[in-house]
Motif scaffolding. Structure first.
Motif, PDB file in Angstrom:
ATOM      1  N   GLU A 212       9.312  -1.153  -0.792  1.00 28.23           N
ATOM      2  CA  GLU A 212       8.043  -0.732  -1.385  1.00 28.23           C
ATOM      3  C   GLU A 212       6.923  -1.346  -0.554  1.00 28.23           C
ATOM      4  OE1 GLU A 212       5.874   1.115  -2.721  1.00 28.23           O
ATOM      5  OE2 GLU A 212       6.696   1.194  -4.758  1.00 28.23           O
ATOM      6  N   VAL A 213       5.755  -0.726  -0.566  1.00 28.12           N
ATOM      7  CA  VAL A 213       4.609  -1.304   0.155  1.00 28.12           C
ATOM      8  C   VAL A 213       4.315  -2.672  -0.461  1.00 28.12           C
ATOM      9  CG1 VAL A 213       2.156  -1.028   0.702  1.00 28.12           C
ATOM     10  CG2 VAL A 213       3.669   0.969   0.648  1.00 28.12           C
ATOM     11  N   PRO A 214       4.340  -3.745   0.332  1.00 29.51           N
ATOM     12  CA  PRO A 214       4.172  -5.079  -0.242  1.00 29.51           C
ATOM     13  C   PRO A 214       2.927  -5.220  -1.130  1.00 29.51           C
ATOM     14  CG  PRO A 214       4.882  -5.267   2.030  1.00 29.51           C
ATOM     15  CD  PRO A 214       4.648  -3.817   1.770  1.00 29.51           C
ATOM     16  N   PHE A 215       1.814  -4.625  -0.712  1.00 31.35           N
ATOM     17  CA  PHE A 215       0.577  -4.751  -1.500  1.00 31.35           C
ATOM     18  C   PHE A 215       0.772  -4.177  -2.906  1.00 31.35           C
ATOM     19  CE2 PHE A 215      -3.684  -3.533  -2.880  1.00 31.35           C
ATOM     20  CZ  PHE A 215      -4.451  -4.617  -2.512  1.00 31.35           C
ATOM     21  N   TYR A 216       1.448  -3.031  -2.993  1.00 29.75           N
ATOM     22  CA  TYR A 216       1.663  -2.412  -4.303  1.00 29.75           C
ATOM     23  C   TYR A 216       2.646  -3.252  -5.124  1.00 29.75           C
ATOM     24  CZ  TYR A 216      -0.092   1.748  -1.786  1.00 29.75           C
ATOM     25  OH  TYR A 216      -0.821   2.625  -1.014  1.00 29.75           O
ATOM     26  N   ALA A 217       3.696  -3.714  -4.436  1.00 31.37           N
ATOM     27  CA  ALA A 217       4.691  -4.539  -5.134  1.00 31.37           C
ATOM     28  C   ALA A 217       4.040  -5.822  -5.648  1.00 31.37           C
ATOM     29  CB  ALA A 217       5.856  -4.866  -4.200  1.00 31.37           C
ATOM     30  N   ALA A 218       3.116  -6.374  -4.848  1.00 28.34           N
ATOM     31  CA  ALA A 218       2.422  -7.596  -5.274  1.00 28.34           C
ATOM     32  C   ALA A 218       1.516  -7.304  -6.464  1.00 28.34           C
ATOM     33  CB  ALA A 218       1.612  -8.164  -4.105  1.00 28.34           C
ATOM     34  N   ALA A 219       0.881  -6.117  -6.458  1.00 25.56           N
ATOM     35  CA  ALA A 219       0.043  -5.735  -7.597  1.00 25.56           C
ATOM     36  C   ALA A 219       0.902  -5.620  -8.854  1.00 25.56           C
ATOM     37  CB  ALA A 219      -0.648  -4.402  -7.304  1.00 25.56           C
ATOM     38  N   TYR A 220       2.084  -5.059  -8.685  1.00 25.24           N
ATOM     39  CA  TYR A 220       3.019  -4.955  -9.820  1.00 25.24           C
ATOM     40  C   TYR A 220       3.344  -6.354 -10.345  1.00 25.24           C
ATOM     41  CZ  TYR A 220       7.238  -3.993 -12.466  1.00 25.24           C
ATOM     42  OH  TYR A 220       8.164  -3.931 -13.475  1.00 25.24           O
ATOM     43  N   GLU A 221       3.621  -7.265  -9.420  1.00 26.74           N
ATOM     44  CA  GLU A 221       3.966  -8.635  -9.809  1.00 26.74           C
ATOM     45  C   GLU A 221       2.785  -9.307 -10.512  1.00 26.74           C
ATOM     46  OE1 GLU A 221       6.718 -10.196  -9.782  1.00 26.74           O
ATOM     47  OE2 GLU A 221       6.079 -12.263 -10.178  1.00 26.74           O
ATOM     48  N   ALA A 222       1.577  -9.062 -10.007  1.00 25.46           N
ATOM     49  CA  ALA A 222       0.393  -9.680 -10.606  1.00 25.46           C
ATOM     50  C   ALA A 222       0.213  -9.199 -12.041  1.00 25.46           C
ATOM     51  CB  ALA A 222      -0.842  -9.342  -9.775  1.00 25.46           C
ATOM     52  N   ILE A 223       0.417  -7.914 -12.265  1.00 28.43           N
ATOM     53  CA  ILE A 223       0.274  -7.369 -13.625  1.00 28.43           C
ATOM     54  C   ILE A 223       1.382  -7.919 -14.517  1.00 28.43           C
ATOM     55  CG2 ILE A 223       0.530  -5.240 -14.965  1.00 28.43           C
ATOM     56  CD1 ILE A 223      -1.016  -3.871 -12.642  1.00 28.43           C
ATOM     57  N   ALA A 225       2.889 -10.699 -14.257  1.00 29.41           N
ATOM     58  CA  ALA A 225       2.673 -12.120 -14.553  1.00 29.41           C
ATOM     59  C   ALA A 225       1.408 -12.329 -15.380  1.00 29.41           C
ATOM     60  CB  ALA A 225       2.569 -12.893 -13.241  1.00 29.41           C
ATOM     61  N   GLY A 226       0.732 -11.226 -15.743  1.00 33.01           N
ATOM     62  CA  GLY A 226      -0.473 -11.352 -16.563  1.00 33.01           C
ATOM     63  C   GLY A 226      -1.673 -11.893 -15.809  1.00 33.01           C
ATOM     64  N   LEU A 227      -1.644 -11.776 -14.469  1.00 33.29           N
ATOM     65  CA  LEU A 227      -2.797 -12.236 -13.689  1.00 33.29           C
ATOM     66  C   LEU A 227      -3.853 -11.141 -13.739  1.00 33.29           C
ATOM     67  CD1 LEU A 227      -0.912 -13.504 -10.495  1.00 33.29           C
ATOM     68  CD2 LEU A 227      -1.684 -14.870 -12.436  1.00 33.29           C
ATOM     69  N   ARG A 264      -5.069  -8.652  -6.941  1.00 35.79           N
ATOM     70  CA  ARG A 264      -5.416  -8.653  -8.375  1.00 35.79           C
ATOM     71  C   ARG A 264      -6.596  -7.736  -8.662  1.00 35.79           C
ATOM     72  NH1 ARG A 264      -5.648 -14.941  -9.599  1.00 35.79           N
ATOM     73  NH2 ARG A 264      -6.841 -14.199 -11.387  1.00 35.79           N
ATOM     74  N   ARG A 265      -7.545  -7.705  -7.737  1.00 35.63           N
ATOM     75  CA  ARG A 265      -8.684  -6.793  -7.941  1.00 35.63           C
ATOM     76  C   ARG A 265      -8.213  -5.343  -7.902  1.00 35.63           C
ATOM     77  NH1 ARG A 265     -11.975 -10.459  -4.997  1.00 35.63           N
ATOM     78  NH2 ARG A 265     -11.161  -9.559  -3.075  1.00 35.63           N
ATOM     79  N   ALA A 266      -7.313  -5.043  -6.966  1.00 40.87           N
ATOM     80  CA  ALA A 266      -6.820  -3.663  -6.850  1.00 40.87           C
ATOM     81  C   ALA A 266      -5.977  -3.290  -8.070  1.00 40.87           C
ATOM     82  CB  ALA A 266      -6.002  -3.515  -5.575  1.00 40.87           C
ATOM     83  N   ALA A 267      -5.185  -4.254  -8.569  1.00 41.59           N
ATOM     84  CA  ALA A 267      -4.333  -3.985  -9.735  1.00 41.59           C
ATOM     85  C   ALA A 267      -5.191  -3.789 -10.980  1.00 41.59           C
ATOM     86  CB  ALA A 267      -3.355  -5.137  -9.936  1.00 41.59           C
ATOM     87  N   GLY A 268      -6.279  -4.527 -11.061  1.00 40.82           N
ATOM     88  CA  GLY A 268      -7.225  -4.344 -12.175  1.00 40.82           C
ATOM     89  C   GLY A 268      -6.642  -4.674 -13.535  1.00 40.82           C
ATOM     90  N   GLY A 269      -5.487  -5.352 -13.571  1.00 40.30           N
ATOM     91  CA  GLY A 269      -4.891  -5.730 -14.851  1.00 40.30           C
ATOM     92  C   GLY A 269      -4.351  -4.545 -15.637  1.00 40.30           C
ATOM     93  N   ARG A 270      -4.323  -3.361 -14.986  1.00 39.38           N
ATOM     94  CA  ARG A 270      -3.890  -2.159 -15.724  1.00 39.38           C
ATOM     95  C   ARG A 270      -2.381  -1.979 -15.638  1.00 39.38           C
ATOM     96  NH1 ARG A 270      -8.681  -0.258 -13.343  1.00 39.38           N
ATOM     97  NH2 ARG A 270      -7.479  -0.038 -11.427  1.00 39.38           N
ATOM     98  N   SER A 271      -1.791  -1.712 -16.776  1.00 40.96           N
ATOM     99  CA  SER A 271      -0.352  -1.446 -16.792  1.00 40.96           C
ATOM    100  C   SER A 271      -0.127  -0.144 -17.542  1.00 40.96           C
ATOM    101  CB  SER A 271       0.360  -2.597 -17.498  1.00 40.96           C
ATOM    102  OG  SER A 271       1.747  -2.375 -17.491  1.00 40.96           O
ATOM    103  N   PRO A 272       0.777   0.750 -17.135  1.00 39.82           N
ATOM    104  CA  PRO A 272       1.600   0.640 -15.935  1.00 39.82           C
ATOM    105  C   PRO A 272       0.768   0.874 -14.654  1.00 39.82           C
ATOM    106  CG  PRO A 272       1.936   2.765 -16.975  1.00 39.82           C
ATOM    107  CD  PRO A 272       1.034   1.994 -17.881  1.00 39.82           C
TER     108      PRO A 272
END
Lengths: 644, 276
Positions: A212-223, A225-227, A264-272
């Motif tokens: 997976e693209v590391p940046f996206y996978a990291a965003a997944y991990e950040a969400i 982990a509740g970051l 974390r900014r790109a993930a925006g805390g949004r799930s999924p």
């Protein structure tokens, strides 16, 4: 959500290595609240694989040898459905079975699954339904593997779990379903595979091996982990800071905290996770990083729009909904700049939680199909290979150099003198000459006219105009304009923002080194903020003045005669009017000068010719706008290798 | 000129140009072909195609790629060769005085492609002045038409019309202002091909050459690319072709013939990149 439900056993069809599938697993946990979990991981690798799962968010690579002496490697990252299922089970204290059969020689199938983004939009069942309509050929290993997974699932059920979640690939759902309805014997598989190794992945290799693209996978991990979105804003610029210096090296030395904030900014805390949003977040974070290190790399709204359109078309052309990293880079390069694509690649392949060494495991670098663990090189076979020839880094033509050790490039600042890089001087000089020529052309065209013939042919018959008015049976003649004087000094203002002094603190006056070189006064970004080589700094002009002949310019920035100027661009224009030996001064800027400057010019018998900066090719402006400041003339010999 | 080649637009008879038919095939580098086709594609009836720009050194295959892409989507191709003195009316519609003394309006290859729904390749677009580019501005945005002042008409582009311009990255260019630059997107860069692709290009153009010469010239080109020299596959083809002629004339050692040919075709400074 579940494709098959049989006697408390729930099968969730997923695809590997995609964050949408990992999100589907999280949703399945919420919906089902299972009491046991089975995953499609060979039981003989289970113990080592689980150790890698427990090391997350640090990424490990599991390696083992097949009977044919091929080394297979399997990177373990958070945005994979099997990993998410294992983590879900571990966190809830549930029994977990690695239920797959360990087989050698399993074909490297490319399942004709729809783009994984469809999982996010439509859910696993709809995607599985589409998948079933295009089954792939059977593999002789499928049936025993599916029987093994069914056996483990049933055993979990027999051990008292009332709801068992089985996470498996789309292709295996029906086979496992069939096996659940049949008699099952314990699969014959070696309990442990020999030669299984686990290594910590070197941070520079993350982009090489993750599915997976590391940046996206990291965003997944950040969400996961509740970051949330970071409140404090740390500098977005890439590179490593030493006191007043910031080193922008090739790929190393990126601040992990900066990468984590960007993620974390790109993930925006949004799930999924919405891949399209993440993709756009990656683009915007790249812009942010570039803007803080190189103002010449600002992305225009039309470039952003084109990038989005082209990336969409590339995805659609390949039968996808969202483009992959390769196509995103291709679009970035084609619609913005090579440097933008470079920065995008750097951010997309960074992993904020990876260390260069680990206490519990050896660290390995993996490049393409080869691994180096510090002792030996091993040829590798990927478990799930990407399409050949689609390696994102192959799109980046220019490699940037790295320091051999942190701080190496700072040793070459002697502080004695600074000088320019001659090839750049030549380019700027040629640009000045081009503007002088262009200025004359504009003045000539302003003063020329085409009129119907009356008594004089003036400067000749205008054939085109005569033919255009053919029906009128008249001849048209042209009168060439007379230029009001030669063009002397040239002022180019790239950025006339009022806060220019903060953004462009570096102001200098340089004298030409020989008779063909103009004197120059300029203001630019701080050199120490972008060290790109040993004693080599990359600065971006805010604006400059070229005055010819050389050797006449006194220090422009402290000259009391120009105290009237409100901004740095105005100070340059006053100096241009003051020093120009010719009547016309060319002024290239986003906005024309205040009218008072035309009055000042008239009193000095000068004329300001303003050319909007938009009339100059953006490609040329980008080439002109970057300057390298070298610490001493001896750097000129090596500068070419470090300039990007 | 048959009536088939005359169309009436807003009451004015316009004579159209003939499409170009070239015996060329695109070899290797499938990714740039895919990018070009993606730029031209539309995802909805309301969507518009992009107007890509192919960039690269002279001889790297920009025009060949554009032509091959047009053929890949089954369209006719009209090539317009831009020069330093291309004027707006040359690009659009030119008045020609016929024998009877009347004016006849002749459409450029570009306007013909617009009318016919074909592909227009604006070759060497970087050589054209800003004034000429300005006449194409409405064509390159969502208006999709050009205005011919000479004929006094507005010509709208067929929905299937596609445009691509090729540009050399050498210095003999006019400046393209931002409002045109922003319309000529994306910029697809043609890099030097990899060894196997380059050899396939040579083989495609020189099917009668033996393997050893192709390999020797390819190795030379790859070394030259690594040193960022200007020579491209086109130079390699010319070089090998001349060497083959010399060999046919008087025989001898193939590699020596290639090196000798390079002195004539490329100049002495190319010799350093040849192997033994």
């Amino acid at each position: 959500m579940f494709a098959v439900v049989a006697d408390g056993i729930h099968l969730l069809p997923v695809v590997h290595d995609r964050l949408e599938a990992a999100d589907a697993v999280r949703a399945a946990f919420e919906a089902l609240e299972p009491e046991a979990v089975a995953v499609e991981v060979p039981s003989s690798l289970g113990k080592t694989w689980l150790r890698a799962v427990e090391r997350l968010p640090a990424i490990s690579v599991l390696l083992y040898e097949t009977a044919a002496s091929e080394t297979i490697y399997l990177p373990i990252h958070p945005a994979d459905a099997m990993v998410e299922a294992a983590r879900g089970a571990i966190e809830r204290g549930l029994p977990l079975a690695c239920a797959d059969l360990d087989v050698d020689g399993y074909a490297d199938w490319r399942d004709p699954v729809p783009d994984a983004y469809a999982l996010f939009r439509l859910g696993p069942l709809t995607v599985w339904d589409a998948f079933r309509r295009h089954p792939r050929p059977e593999d002789p290993h499928d049936a025993p593997r599916e029987a093994s997974m069914a056996f483990h699932a049933r055993r979990l059920r027999e051990e008292g779990a009332s709801r068992v979640l089985v996470v498996c690939g789309m292709h295996h759902v029906e086979g496992i379903g069939r096996a659940l309805g049949a008699e099952l014997a314990e699969p014959l598989t070696p309990p442990v595979r020999r030669n299984v190794r686990l290594v910590n992945l070197h941070p520079e290799s993350v982009g090489e091996v993750l599915g997976e693209v590391p940046f996206y996978a990291a965003a997944y991990e950040a969400i996961r982990a509740g970051l949330g979105v970071p409140e404090a804003s740390i500098p977005a610029a890439p590179g490593r800071t030493y006191g007043p210096f910031r080193i922008l090296s090739g790929g190393r030395g990126d601040d992990p905290e900066r990468v984590e904030h960007a993620v974390r900014r790109a993930a925006g805390g949004r799930s999924p996770c919405d891949r399209l949003r993440l993709q756009w977040g990656l683009v915007r974070e790249t812009e942010r990083a570039l803007a803080s290190s190189a103002p010449d790399e600002r992305v225009e709204p039309w470039q952003r729009r084109n990038l989005a359109r082209f990336a969409r078309n590339l995805a659609a052309g390949g039968g996808g909904l969202v483009c992959d990293l390769y196509d995103l880079l291709a679009a970035a390069r084609a619609c913005v700049t090579e440097n933008f694509a470079w920065e995008l690649h750097r951010l997309a392949t960074a992993w904020p939680w990876q260390q260069e060494s680990a206490v519990d495991l050896p660290t390995a670098r993996i490049r393409a199909e080869e691994m180096f663990d510090g002792v030996r090189r091993i040829r590798l076979t990927r478990r799930r290979r990407e399409a050949k020839g689609r390696r994102p880094e192959s799109l980046l033509r220019r490699r940037r150099r790295d320091e051999s050790f942190p701080g190496e490039w700072l040793r070459d600042f002697d502080g004695e003198s600074v000088c320019s890089y001659p090839p750049e001087d030549v380019i700027v000089e040629a640009f000045g000459e081009y503007l002088r020529r262009r200025g004359k052309t504009v003045l000539r065209e302003e003063a020329s006219r085409v009129v119907p013939f009356t008594t004089s042919v003036l400067d000749g018959i205008d054939v085109r105009e005569t033919i255009r008015h053919w029906s009128e049976h008249r001849i048209w003649v042209r009168e060439s304009g007379r230029v009001p004087g030669e063009v002397g000094a040239v002022v180019v203002v790239f950025d006339d923002a009022r806060d220019g002094e903060e953004r462009y603190p570096f102001a200098m006056t340089w004298l030409g080194e020989h008779a063909q070189e103009s004197d120059m006064a300029f203001y630019a970004t701080a050199p120490e903020q972008a060290v790109v080589g040993p004693g080599i700094c990359r600065v971006t002009y805010g604006g400059f003045l070229l005055s010819y002949p050389p050797g006449r310019l006194r220090e422009v920035w402290t000259d009391a005669d120009y105290a009237f100027a409100e901004t740095r661009p105005e100070r340059l224009l006053l100096a241009a009017l003051d020093y120009s030996l010719e009547r016309v001064v060319v002024h290239v800027a986003p906005r024309p000068p205040r009218s008072v400057f035309h009055q000042i010019a008239a009193r000095l018998d000068r004329k300001i010719l303003h050319l909007p900066i938009g009339t100059v090719s953006p490609g040329t402006l980008r080439r002109i706008r970057v300057l390298h400041v070298l610490s001493g003339r001896e750097r000129r010999d090596v500068a070419k290798e470090y300039i990007w | 000129m048959t009536a088939r080649n005359v169309v009436e637009i807003e009451g004015v008879a316009i004579h159209l140009a003939h499409p170009d038919d070239l015996p060329i095939r695109w070899v290797g580098q499938s990714d740039v072909l895919r990018q070009l086709l993606a730029a031209w594609s539309v995802v909805d009836a309301r969507d518009l195609p992009m107007n890509p720009r192919l960039l690269g050194k002279p001889g790297v295959g920009k025009t060949t790629l554009a032509y091959a892409a047009a053929k890949a989507i089954g369209r006719d191709v009209w090539i317009f060769q831009a020069t330093m003195d291309t004027r707006p009316e040359d690009l659009l519609i030119t008045p020609v005085v016929d024998r009877a003394g009347a004016i006849r309006y002749v459409a450029s290859p570009l306007v013909t492609a617009m009318v016919r729904g074909g592909v227009a390749i604006l070759d060497e677009g970087n050589r054209m002045s800003e004034k000429s580019w300005a006449s194409l501005a409405p064509l390159l945005d969502n208006r999709r038409y050009v205005e011919s002042i000479v004929a006094g008409i507005k010509v709208r582009a067929h929905a299937d019309f596609r445009l691509v311009t090729t540009m050399n990255d050498d210095a003999s260019t006019y400046e393209i202002p931002e409002y045109i630059h922003s319309r000529l997107q994306p910029q697809i860069q043609l890099d030097f091909p990899e060894h196997d692709e380059e050899k396939a290009i040579l083989a495609e153009n020189l099917p009668f050459s033996d393997e050893a010469i192709l390999e020797y010239v390819t190795a030379f080109l790859q070394r030259a690319h690594a040193a960022d020299e200007r020579w491209t596959a086109r130079d390699g083809i010319n070089l090998a072709r001349y060497a083959l002629k010399r060999l046919a004339q008087r025989g001898g050692d193939a590699k020596a013939a290639v090196r000798e040919a390079s002195a004539f075709v490329l100049g002495e400074d190319a010799l350093r990149y040849f192997g033994p």
